[in-house]
Enzyme design. Structure first.
Site, short mmCIF file in Angstrom:
data_model
loop_
_atom_site.label_atom_id
_atom_site.label_comp_id
_atom_site.label_asym_id
_atom_site.label_seq_id
_atom_site.Cartn_x
_atom_site.Cartn_y
_atom_site.Cartn_z
N ASP A 162 0.98 -1.07 0.03
CA ASP A 162 -0.04 0.00 -0.18
C ASP A 162 0.93 1.15 -0.04
OD1 ASP A 162 -1.86 -1.88 0.45
OD2 ASP A 162 -2.87 -0.85 1.78
N HIS A 305 3.87 -2.27 2.96
CA HIS A 305 3.68 -1.06 2.38
C HIS A 305 5.02 -0.67 1.88
CE1 HIS A 305 0.68 -0.95 5.65
NE2 HIS A 305 0.13 0.20 4.91
ZN ZN Z 1 -2.56 2.93 3.54
#
Ligand code: ZN
Length: 340
Positions: A162, A305
């Site tokens: 992400d 991430h």
């Molecule tokens: Zn996020």
């Protein structure tokens, strides 16, 4: 203490600063999505020039810079709606207003840290909104409009990254995935897509899937329907400019409401959560990231991430995660494979 506001306006991240008396010291200045290092440089310059401590204030609609500001050694606070004026369309509360409100009422701010994340002080609100969403989630699962994991009938796992793209970390993640010939899904933030369209193309050209992670990474429960839909539409438009489209959306922080889930479903979008949070966003150490990833089972969706802060630990952990799960006989798939 000097106060800086950081917000967003259209495709720019905006900064402004005031001194202790609330007098403007840095007029509102916009930086394109790819110029975050220049924005951080400006803030460090303010610190050096003023010989004062500097606190940065942002609102809950700006969730794409706090991790990078903290990683750069800056002090960051979040101001919440009761303290703030309304937001203009397609923007956060203006940066200059954030700076002035911070200076006027510091006791009402929430200090953010890398380990607390951007929702520090709002954990109950966050968990309540998730709890209220459970019934709608069940309804949407059968219609293929919501998933947190696959059925688990095959030994398949979906890795998701992400908050990117990021010029430092995304290429490192892509290199590792290529080395192990593993596909993944990248939920990208619109301002970053607009800033780095060539990186998003590189992700897609390498065989990975790209999903929509909103425009400015806001806390969706604070937004009305029009604002939520603009966040998703603007990101879809930036992806189209890069030659991509998606029906997958992931709410920032996984912060959903029954209403937002329904709005997404009405647009034909599938909301994608996860069942394994590696916690890499909190920079807990590579060993802790590996421990969480090791809890994955058939059908798991793993959250990691490639941006939003210092992702050195994510990059360090990734080869071991892939080796461990591949050696257990799991195959990696893009997350669309799990949509009912
Ligand atoms: Zn996020």
């Amino acid at each position: 203490m000097w106060w800086a506001g950081v917000g967003w306006r259209g495709g720019d991240v905006e900064v402004a600063a005031v001194d202790a008396a609330g007098a403007q010291t840095v007029p509102a200045t916009g930086f394109a999505g790819r110029d975050l290092p220049a924005l951080i440089g400006l803030l460090h310059g303010v610190v050096a020039r003023s010989a004062e401590r500097l606190a940065v204030v942002l609102d809950s609609s700006t969730g794409l810079v706090d991790g990078h500001l903290l990683a750069a050694g800056l002090t960051v606070y979040r101001a919440d709606p009761p303290l703030l004026p309304g937001r203009p369309p397609d923007a956060s509360v203006p940066a200059a207003d954030l700076a002035r409100r911070g200076a006027a009422n510091p006791a009402a701010l929430h200090r953010l840290t890398v380990s607390s994340g951007a929702l520090a002080g709002r954990e109950d609100d966050y968990l309540d909104a998730i709890a209220r969403s459970a019934t709608v989630e069940r309804e949407l699962t059968g219609a293929g409009r919501y998933l947190a994991r696959g059925s688990g009938t095959a030994p398949e796992i979906a890795l998701t990254f992400d908050d990117g793209p990021h010029p430092g970390f995304t290429p490192q993640v892509l290199d590792i995935l290529a080395r192990y010939q593993v596909p993944a899904t990248f939920f990208c933030v619109g301002i970053n897509v607009a800033g780095y369209p060539e990186l998003v193309r590189q992700v897609a050209d390498a065989g990975h899937l790209v999903g929509n992670h909103t425009w400015s990474h806001p806390y969706l429960p604070d937004l009305g329907r029009d604002e939520v839909l603009r966040q998703v539409d603007a990101t879809a438009a930036a992806l189209r400019t890069a030659g991509l489209s998606t029906t997958l959306v992931r709410p920032p922080y996984g912060a959903r409401t029954p209403e937002a889930l329904t709005w997404f479903a009405e647009l034909g979008l599938t909301t994608v959560l996860w069942d394994v949070d590696t916690g890499d966003w909190s920079v807990p150490g590579t060993a802790a990231i590996l421990d969480e990833a090791a809890t994955a089972t058939a059908g798991s969706v793993i959250l990691m991430h490639d941006a939003g802060g210092d992702r050195t630990q994510t990059v360090e952990a990734l080869p071991r995660i892939l080796e461990d799960l591949l050696s257990q006989g799991y195959r990696f798939v893009t997350v669309d494979r799990f949509v009912a």
